[in-house]
Design a protein around this motif. Structure first.
Motif, PDB file in Angstrom:
ATOM      1  N   PHE A   1       0.851  -1.359  -0.138  1.00 64.12           N
ATOM      2  CA  PHE A   1       0.344   0.584   0.104  1.00 64.12           C
ATOM      3  C   PHE A   1       0.533   1.321  -0.380  1.00 64.12           C
TER       4      PHE A   1
ATOM      5  N   TYR B   1       2.844   1.835  -3.216  1.00 64.99           N
ATOM      6  CA  TYR B   1       1.638   2.152  -4.368  1.00 64.99           C
ATOM      7  C   TYR B   1       1.152   3.939  -4.327  1.00 64.99           C
ATOM      8  N   TYR B   2       1.015   3.873  -3.247  1.00 68.96           N
ATOM      9  CA  TYR B   2       0.100   5.117  -2.622  1.00 68.96           C
ATOM     10  C   TYR B   2       1.465   6.361  -2.400  1.00 68.96           C
ATOM     11  N   PHE B   3       2.522   6.325  -2.078  1.00 70.43           N
ATOM     12  CA  PHE B   3       3.118   7.041  -2.214  1.00 70.43           C
ATOM     13  C   PHE B   3       3.919   6.816  -3.484  1.00 70.43           C
ATOM     14  N   ASP B   4       4.062   6.123  -4.536  1.00 68.25           N
ATOM     15  CA  ASP B   4       4.968   5.805  -5.775  1.00 68.25           C
ATOM     16  C   ASP B   4       6.649   5.852  -4.753  1.00 68.25           C
TER      17      ASP B   4
END
Length: 238
Positions: free
Chosen positions: A36, A39-42
């Motif tokens: 999570f 992907y959320y913070f790339d």
């Protein structure tokens, strides 16, 4: 009967912490959180690898803290180093022979020379050798031995005989190495329960004989070390 192991030094609370932290935290919650955050913070793959290393380090800290009574007791049991290393050498030879036999048997039955778990470790090793080297040679011998031998086997051993406790611990240890394959429908990997389970049982046996979890940790390390050497020899020198 081994009265020294029947007297369990671990409290129920400590064993519950170890089991929940591994089977729920390490196997499900921590990987989900890592994915999570990634992907959320790339995040870059390098940052992700450092976060993964931090999780493994956290697992070691929690396992050592919760399993401290067993670790402390086991250290006191190494009062005869020569006898300890004799058992270690004997069990190492037994482990090698049994592993070779079970692996050959599974290959003969399935036509596969590697489990999905082994394949994933090899792939991950070439992608990040330092992280996989750490998890294989440091994390696994400490955390898995504290959980499966220090908590599960030792907890059961205080209520039942060696064979029952050893078989249950070995079955649990073997299962975590094939569970991902089963979730993906690769049921042929069930045969590798024989290979991983036999390793887990040998780890229980050396713990029973030496009265020290450091025996199973050392044997676990040697087994994984040979695995890493095998990967290097196969893919770099052969």
């Amino acid at each position: 009967m081994n009265e020294k192991l029947e007297r369990n030094v671990m409290t129920v609370q400590r064993m519950v912490i170890l089991v929940l932290n591994y089977f729920i935290g390490y196997m499900y919650v921590y990987p989900w959180l890592l994915t999570f955050v990634y992907y959320y913070f790339d995040l870059s793959i390098d940052v992700y690898n450092w976060l993964s290393f931090s999780v493994y380090l956290l697992m070691i800290i929690i396992s050592v803290a919760a399993g401290y009574p067993v670790l402390k007791e086991s250290l006191k049991k190494i009062i005869r180093p020569r006898k300890f290393f004799e058992y270690l050498l004997l069990m190492f030879v037994a482990l090698y022979m049994i592993s070779a036999f079970t692996s050959s048997l599974v290959t003969l039955i399935t036509g596969m020379d590697q489990s999905a778990n082994q394949q994933s470790v090899i792939l991950a090793f070439f992608q990040n050798p330092l992280l996989i080297g750490f998890t294989t040679l440091v994390y696994a011998p400490i955390v898995e031995e504290v959980v499966f031998r220090g908590a599960l086997f030792r907890g059961l051993r205080s209520y039942t005989n060696f064979w029952t406790a050893g078989l249950i611990s070995a079955l649990a240890f073997g299962s975590i190495h094939i569970i991902d394959s089963l979730f993906l429908g690769n049921f042929i990997d069930l045969w590798y329960l024989l290979t991983y389970g036999s390793l887990g049982f040998i780890f229980c046996f050396i713990y029973e004989k030496t009265h020290s979890i450091y025996g199973s940790m050392a044997l676990h390390f040697l087994n994984n070390f040979l695995g890493i050497i095998g990967i290097l020899l196969t893919y770099y020198f052969i």
